[in-house]
Design a protein around this motif. Structure first.
Motif, mmCIF file in Angstrom:
data_model
loop_
_atom_site.group_PDB
_atom_site.id
_atom_site.type_symbol
_atom_site.label_atom_id
_atom_site.label_comp_id
_atom_site.label_asym_id
_atom_site.label_seq_id
_atom_site.Cartn_x
_atom_site.Cartn_y
_atom_site.Cartn_z
ATOM 1 N N GLY A 120 35.944 32.504 36.598
ATOM 2 C CA GLY A 120 36.869 33.215 37.483
ATOM 3 C C GLY A 120 38.137 32.446 37.791
ATOM 4 O O GLY A 120 38.315 31.296 37.396
ATOM 5 N N TRP A 121 39.005 33.121 38.499
ATOM 6 C CA TRP A 121 40.316 32.578 38.853
ATOM 7 C C TRP A 121 40.199 31.506 39.932
ATOM 8 O O TRP A 121 39.371 31.618 40.824
ATOM 9 C CB TRP A 121 41.215 33.685 39.398
ATOM 10 N N PRO A 122 41.075 30.505 39.900
ATOM 11 C CA PRO A 122 41.179 29.600 41.049
ATOM 12 C C PRO A 122 41.630 30.394 42.275
ATOM 13 O O PRO A 122 42.273 31.438 42.137
ATOM 14 C CB PRO A 122 42.262 28.602 40.620
ATOM 15 N N PRO A 123 41.305 29.933 43.473
ATOM 16 C CA PRO A 123 41.653 30.672 44.697
ATOM 17 C C PRO A 123 43.137 31.059 44.757
ATOM 18 O O PRO A 123 44.007 30.231 44.539
ATOM 19 C CB PRO A 123 41.308 29.696 45.823
ATOM 20 N N GLY A 124 43.393 32.329 45.035
ATOM 21 C CA GLY A 124 44.757 32.835 45.214
ATOM 22 C C GLY A 124 45.522 33.115 43.947
ATOM 23 O O GLY A 124 46.562 33.765 43.978
ATOM 24 N N LEU A 125 45.043 32.652 42.822
ATOM 25 C CA LEU A 125 45.818 32.773 41.591
ATOM 26 C C LEU A 125 45.771 34.181 41.002
ATOM 27 O O LEU A 125 46.755 34.643 40.422
ATOM 28 C CB LEU A 125 45.334 31.744 40.571
ATOM 29 N N GLU A 126 44.667 34.884 41.173
ATOM 30 C CA GLU A 126 44.563 36.223 40.584
ATOM 31 C C GLU A 126 45.624 37.168 41.155
ATOM 32 O O GLU A 126 46.296 37.882 40.411
ATOM 33 C CB GLU A 126 43.175 36.813 40.811
ATOM 34 N N ARG A 127 45.821 37.153 42.472
ATOM 35 C CA ARG A 127 46.840 38.022 43.070
ATOM 36 C C ARG A 127 48.239 37.645 42.580
ATOM 37 O O ARG A 127 49.080 38.507 42.318
ATOM 38 C CB ARG A 127 46.767 37.947 44.590
ATOM 39 N N LEU A 128 48.477 36.370 42.413
ATOM 40 C CA LEU A 128 49.766 35.903 41.920
ATOM 41 C C LEU A 128 50.001 36.392 40.490
ATOM 42 O O LEU A 128 51.090 36.878 40.169
ATOM 43 C CB LEU A 128 49.817 34.382 41.987
ATOM 44 N N ILE A 129 48.989 36.329 39.645
ATOM 45 C CA ILE A 129 49.114 36.810 38.267
ATOM 46 C C ILE A 129 49.358 38.312 38.260
ATOM 47 O O ILE A 129 50.175 38.817 37.490
ATOM 48 C CB ILE A 129 47.848 36.460 37.451
ATOM 49 N N ARG A 130 48.652 39.039 39.108
ATOM 50 C CA ARG A 130 48.853 40.496 39.191
ATOM 51 C C ARG A 130 50.294 40.814 39.593
ATOM 52 O O ARG A 130 50.895 41.757 39.083
ATOM 53 C CB ARG A 130 47.879 41.116 40.175
#
Length: 77
Positions: free
Chosen positions: A50-60
């Motif tokens: 999975g994504w590091p914390p907070g990174l998934e929203r940033l990528i989106r």
């Protein structure tokens, strides 16, 4: 802040303090977005835990930005 980077989310205007490792993932995700293979990259991330914390929203957020010509090529048509 040695080894850490500050990044501004272009949609939410949040700032993120990213580790050097998170910046590498962000760079790879940006390349995947540019290459039209974000979905495949997301599967790779899921397979690795999975994504590091907070990174998934940033990528989106980055994935929703309009595609622009690379710097230095604008106005050369």
């Amino acid at each position: 802040m040695d080894g850490q980077f500050l990044f501004l989310d272009p949609l939410w205007l949040d700032t993120h303090l990213l580790s050097e490792g998170a910046v590498l993932i962000l760079r790879e995700a940006a390349a995947a977005i540019d290459d039209g293979r974000l979905s495949a990259f997301e599967h790779e991330i899921a397979d690795m835990g999975g994504w590091p914390p907070g990174l998934e929203r940033l990528i989106r957020s980055l994935a929703t930005l309009p595609v622009c010509a690379p710097v230095g090529t604008r106005g050369t048509a």
